[in-house]
Design a protein around this motif. Sequence first.
Motif, PDB file in Angstrom:
ATOM      1  N   ILE A   1       0.839  -1.201   0.000  1.00  0.00           N
ATOM      2  CA  ILE A   1       0.000   0.000   0.000  1.00  0.00           C
ATOM      3  C   ILE A   1       0.869   1.244   0.000  1.00  0.00           C
ATOM      4  CG2 ILE A   1      -1.602   1.346   1.426  1.00  0.00           C
ATOM      5  CD1 ILE A   1      -2.873  -1.317   2.276  1.00  0.00           C
ATOM      6  N   ALA A   2       1.926   1.235   0.819  1.00  0.00           N
ATOM      7  CA  ALA A   2       2.826   2.390   0.869  1.00  0.00           C
ATOM      8  C   ALA A   2       3.486   2.637  -0.484  1.00  0.00           C
ATOM      9  CB  ALA A   2       3.879   2.169   1.948  1.00  0.00           C
ATOM     10  N   LEU A   3       3.936   1.582  -1.140  1.00  0.00           N
ATOM     11  CA  LEU A   3       4.578   1.740  -2.450  1.00  0.00           C
ATOM     12  C   LEU A   3       3.612   2.316  -3.484  1.00  0.00           C
ATOM     13  CD1 LEU A   3       6.736  -1.493  -2.899  1.00  0.00           C
ATOM     14  CD2 LEU A   3       7.558   0.854  -2.658  1.00  0.00           C
ATOM     15  N   VAL A   4       2.389   1.802  -3.491  1.00  0.00           N
ATOM     16  CA  VAL A   4       1.407   2.262  -4.475  1.00  0.00           C
ATOM     17  C   VAL A   4       1.062   3.729  -4.247  1.00  0.00           C
ATOM     18  CG1 VAL A   4      -0.982   2.009  -5.258  1.00  0.00           C
ATOM     19  CG2 VAL A   4       0.455  -0.019  -4.931  1.00  0.00           C
ATOM     20  N   PHE A   5       0.812   4.109  -3.006  1.00  0.00           N
ATOM     21  CA  PHE A   5       0.411   5.485  -2.734  1.00  0.00           C
ATOM     22  C   PHE A   5       1.574   6.465  -2.811  1.00  0.00           C
ATOM     23  CE2 PHE A   5      -3.380   3.403  -1.379  1.00  0.00           C
ATOM     24  CZ  PHE A   5      -4.379   4.360  -1.510  1.00  0.00           C
ATOM     25  N   GLU A   6       2.789   5.943  -2.791  1.00  0.00           N
ATOM     26  CA  GLU A   6       3.957   6.791  -3.049  1.00  0.00           C
ATOM     27  C   GLU A   6       4.254   6.886  -4.542  1.00  0.00           C
ATOM     28  OE1 GLU A   6       6.957   4.918  -0.753  1.00  0.00           O
ATOM     29  OE2 GLU A   6       6.312   5.796   1.147  1.00  0.00           O
ATOM     30  N   LEU A   7       3.421   6.221  -5.364  1.00  0.00           N
ATOM     31  CA  LEU A   7       3.572   6.195  -6.828  1.00  0.00           C
ATOM     32  C   LEU A   7       4.917   5.605  -7.236  1.00  0.00           C
ATOM     33  CD1 LEU A   7       2.029   9.679  -7.760  1.00  0.00           C
ATOM     34  CD2 LEU A   7       0.885   7.454  -7.510  1.00  0.00           C
ATOM     35  N   ASN A   8       5.396   4.667  -6.432  1.00  0.00           N
ATOM     36  CA  ASN A   8       6.665   3.995  -6.726  1.00  0.00           C
ATOM     37  C   ASN A   8       6.344   2.740  -7.546  1.00  0.00           C
ATOM     38  OD1 ASN A   8       9.291   2.990  -6.664  1.00  0.00           O
ATOM     39  ND2 ASN A   8       9.608   3.626  -4.540  1.00  0.00           N
ATOM     40  N   TRP A   9       5.967   2.988  -8.807  1.00  0.00           N
ATOM     41  CA  TRP A   9       5.393   1.927  -9.627  1.00  0.00           C
ATOM     42  C   TRP A   9       6.350   0.783  -9.905  1.00  0.00           C
ATOM     43  CZ3 TRP A   9       0.660   2.728  -9.003  1.00  0.00           C
ATOM     44  CH2 TRP A   9       0.067   3.992  -9.124  1.00  0.00           C
ATOM     45  N   ARG A  10       7.610   1.089 -10.191  1.00  0.00           N
ATOM     46  CA  ARG A  10       8.554   0.022 -10.547  1.00  0.00           C
ATOM     47  C   ARG A  10       8.782  -0.935  -9.387  1.00  0.00           C
ATOM     48  NH1 ARG A  10      13.367   2.924 -14.137  1.00  0.00           N
ATOM     49  NH2 ARG A  10      12.035   3.559 -15.898  1.00  0.00           N
ATOM     50  N   ARG A  11       9.034  -0.389  -8.219  1.00  0.00           N
ATOM     51  CA  ARG A  11       9.245  -1.249  -7.055  1.00  0.00           C
ATOM     52  C   ARG A  11       7.955  -1.964  -6.645  1.00  0.00           C
ATOM     53  NH1 ARG A  11      13.134   2.624  -6.625  1.00  0.00           N
ATOM     54  NH2 ARG A  11      15.184   1.985  -5.811  1.00  0.00           N
ATOM     55  N   ALA A  12       6.821  -1.280  -6.828  1.00  0.00           N
ATOM     56  CA  ALA A  12       5.542  -1.926  -6.521  1.00  0.00           C
ATOM     57  C   ALA A  12       5.304  -3.117  -7.453  1.00  0.00           C
ATOM     58  CB  ALA A  12       4.403  -0.920  -6.642  1.00  0.00           C
ATOM     59  N   ALA A  13       5.581  -2.925  -8.737  1.00  0.00           N
ATOM     60  CA  ALA A  13       5.387  -4.011  -9.699  1.00  0.00           C
ATOM     61  C   ALA A  13       6.343  -5.162  -9.421  1.00  0.00           C
ATOM     62  CB  ALA A  13       5.595  -3.489 -11.117  1.00  0.00           C
ATOM     63  N   LEU A  14       7.606  -4.819  -9.113  1.00  0.00           N
ATOM     64  CA  LEU A  14       8.592  -5.854  -8.802  1.00  0.00           C
ATOM     65  C   LEU A  14       8.187  -6.631  -7.555  1.00  0.00           C
ATOM     66  CD1 LEU A  14      11.348  -7.225  -9.207  1.00  0.00           C
ATOM     67  CD2 LEU A  14      12.379  -5.339  -7.895  1.00  0.00           C
ATOM     68  N   SER A  15       7.749  -5.922  -6.515  1.00  0.00           N
ATOM     69  CA  SER A  15       7.356  -6.572  -5.264  1.00  0.00           C
ATOM     70  C   SER A  15       6.131  -7.446  -5.468  1.00  0.00           C
ATOM     71  CB  SER A  15       7.069  -5.520  -4.187  1.00  0.00           C
ATOM     72  OG  SER A  15       8.208  -4.740  -3.943  1.00  0.00           O
ATOM     73  N   ALA A  16       5.145  -6.934  -6.207  1.00  0.00           N
ATOM     74  CA  ALA A  16       3.928  -7.704  -6.468  1.00  0.00           C
ATOM     75  C   ALA A  16       4.252  -8.970  -7.249  1.00  0.00           C
ATOM     76  CB  ALA A  16       2.913  -6.852  -7.220  1.00  0.00           C
ATOM     77  N   ALA A  17       5.102  -8.842  -8.256  1.00  0.00           N
ATOM     78  CA  ALA A  17       5.474 -10.007  -9.058  1.00  0.00           C
ATOM     79  C   ALA A  17       6.223 -11.036  -8.213  1.00  0.00           C
ATOM     80  CB  ALA A  17       6.337  -9.569 -10.238  1.00  0.00           C
ATOM     81  N   MET A  18       7.121 -10.549  -7.365  1.00  0.00           N
ATOM     82  CA  MET A  18       7.887 -11.467  -6.526  1.00  0.00           C
ATOM     83  C   MET A  18       6.994 -12.143  -5.492  1.00  0.00           C
ATOM     84  SD  MET A  18      10.994 -12.540  -6.592  1.00  0.00           S
ATOM     85  CE  MET A  18      12.005 -11.232  -7.296  1.00  0.00           C
ATOM     86  N   LEU A  19       6.062 -11.384  -4.905  1.00  0.00           N
ATOM     87  CA  LEU A  19       5.112 -11.974  -3.962  1.00  0.00           C
ATOM     88  C   LEU A  19       4.278 -13.057  -4.643  1.00  0.00           C
ATOM     89  CD1 LEU A  19       3.788  -8.854  -1.999  1.00  0.00           C
ATOM     90  CD2 LEU A  19       4.954 -10.816  -0.992  1.00  0.00           C
ATOM     91  N   ALA A  20       3.777 -12.735  -5.836  1.00  0.00           N
ATOM     92  CA  ALA A  20       2.952 -13.703  -6.564  1.00  0.00           C
ATOM     93  C   ALA A  20       3.749 -14.959  -6.878  1.00  0.00           C
ATOM     94  CB  ALA A  20       2.417 -13.077  -7.848  1.00  0.00           C
ATOM     95  N   PHE A  21       4.992 -14.788  -7.317  1.00  0.00           N
ATOM     96  CA  PHE A  21       5.836 -15.927  -7.675  1.00  0.00           C
ATOM     97  C   PHE A  21       6.141 -16.802  -6.457  1.00  0.00           C
ATOM     98  CE2 PHE A  21      10.144 -17.716  -8.018  1.00  0.00           C
ATOM     99  CZ  PHE A  21       9.960 -18.551  -9.104  1.00  0.00           C
ATOM    100  N   VAL A  22       6.588 -16.169  -5.354  1.00  0.00           N
ATOM    101  CA  VAL A  22       6.974 -16.930  -4.166  1.00  0.00           C
ATOM    102  C   VAL A  22       5.763 -17.614  -3.534  1.00  0.00           C
ATOM    103  CG1 VAL A  22       7.874 -16.723  -1.817  1.00  0.00           C
ATOM    104  CG2 VAL A  22       9.022 -15.544  -3.697  1.00  0.00           C
ATOM    105  N   PHE A  23       4.637 -16.895  -3.450  1.00  0.00           N
ATOM    106  CA  PHE A  23       3.446 -17.491  -2.837  1.00  0.00           C
ATOM    107  C   PHE A  23       2.892 -18.619  -3.711  1.00  0.00           C
ATOM    108  CE2 PHE A  23       3.690 -14.218   0.228  1.00  0.00           C
ATOM    109  CZ  PHE A  23       2.796 -14.506   1.238  1.00  0.00           C
ATOM    110  N   ALA A  24       2.943 -18.446  -5.026  1.00  0.00           N
ATOM    111  CA  ALA A  24       2.437 -19.502  -5.906  1.00  0.00           C
ATOM    112  C   ALA A  24       3.340 -20.725  -5.856  1.00  0.00           C
ATOM    113  CB  ALA A  24       2.322 -18.977  -7.339  1.00  0.00           C
TER     114      ALA A  24
END
Length: 498
Positions: free
Chosen positions: A268-291
Amino acid sequence: MKLKKAMHALLLAGMGLMIPCYAFTVLNVMLSPWPLYGRSRLLLTLLTALCALALLGAMRLADGHEKFFEKNEKRVLVCAAAFYFIVQMAMAHALRFVPKTDAEQCFTAAQLIVDTGTFGDVERPFVYFTRYPFNLGFVYLLAGIFRFFGFFGWGDRFMQAALVCSVLFTLGLLAGARVVRRMGGARAQTRLLVLFASCLPFLYCTTELYTDAFSLAFPTITVYAFVRLKEASSRRGRALWAALFALAAFVGTQIKFTAVIAAIACMIALVFELNWRRAALSAAMLAFVFALGGAAVDGYTHTHLSAEDIERNELPRLHHIAMGLPIHEDEGYGQYGDGGWLIFSTSFDDPQERKAALMTEIIDRVYYLRYPNRLLNMMSRKNLSTFGNGTFALHEIIEADNYAADNAVKQVIFGQGRYSRAYYYLCTALFMAQMICAMAACVQAIRRRDTSGAPLFISLVGIFLILCAWETKARYFFQFEMVLLCAGALLDSHKRKA
């Protein structure tokens, strides 16, 4: 530019939600008339005020030695970590117990895996874990611990678990210290150690040997990885810390699912800080590791328990939500009460029929709570159940079936101990004082328009909301106690670069 300002304002507002949540909690614990915990409201209120003043005074006193702590911060942290580790191992020896109920089921299943290869062919663990498969991550962790130390010929499995739990606590302490160091400078890090000293259950929590203690470190480790991800300037660094961020969130969630709240707060902090690249990287990594990790855990589970047996017997989330809606005052304050919910939920052979019956019950209870006075009544009782005991009732698992307070430590922490009432009042007053410090730090951050502490404050909002909706016990918040103390440590801090 307008979007950035608007998102910044929304992030500040999200942080600020923790203030009414915990203000309600402090006032409710001190003033609500419910008889749970048998407390004196006047005594608790006076003691809370004294403890809040004492904490503020202690932090101010520590500020006077800021230069010393800044110069020797590594030595101080090592000494603090060593102190807790030594004391916790000594406490494990003094409080050694034979686990019962849920903890016993997890220990038994883990030992069966190591000794016989599986637990699925034994009736008790089969019944328990097909109903509660969410505890299997903890079982596999224990089995890994037992196998590792067994390889070296050490057979004391209780102390093996206590050792690993104490090591995890140390990692959580160090991660929390480095988080607040980056958010608030050396002063905040020093104040965190003061606040840690104010949480007396930290001295023996690793003896509990259940999910509350084993998952304690992971929210702060997750936030630490997040902070390092934001700082990383190279692609390799960002990828490494994003992977560690996702891994910490996944492992913590496998032990106790609410650990994921810290990762969500960071996102949430990354998204609302408009830190799109790190948000996308974190989301992708979370999805990969959790899956990937989830598939691996499920695959291993199915070597012990079939998917069909789990699907047929697992108690759905609706079961825990139904237990979290105690509309009558004699329903255990949101806890199990007389066990009626377990009897009700296990009376159905068809999982779809079970879910339908629970959903009907939840709808009926929500409808009953449509009046504000009924809702407030329920929330007040449930809030007191969750937050009204600063010892977090960790002794309930440690006591097991042996309630005798037969040494000095047990005389303090056990329910039948000579000093248990005094200990309850002191711990609960300190717990309320810690919340007051965290709220004050949040007010200060909002006034300064500083969102660096957003992951901490939003995590506290998240766990509060979950515990409002879920079934609850006094120990369920303990997993986020380090986060609360990290938030409080930011009070009156001056942000400096690490």
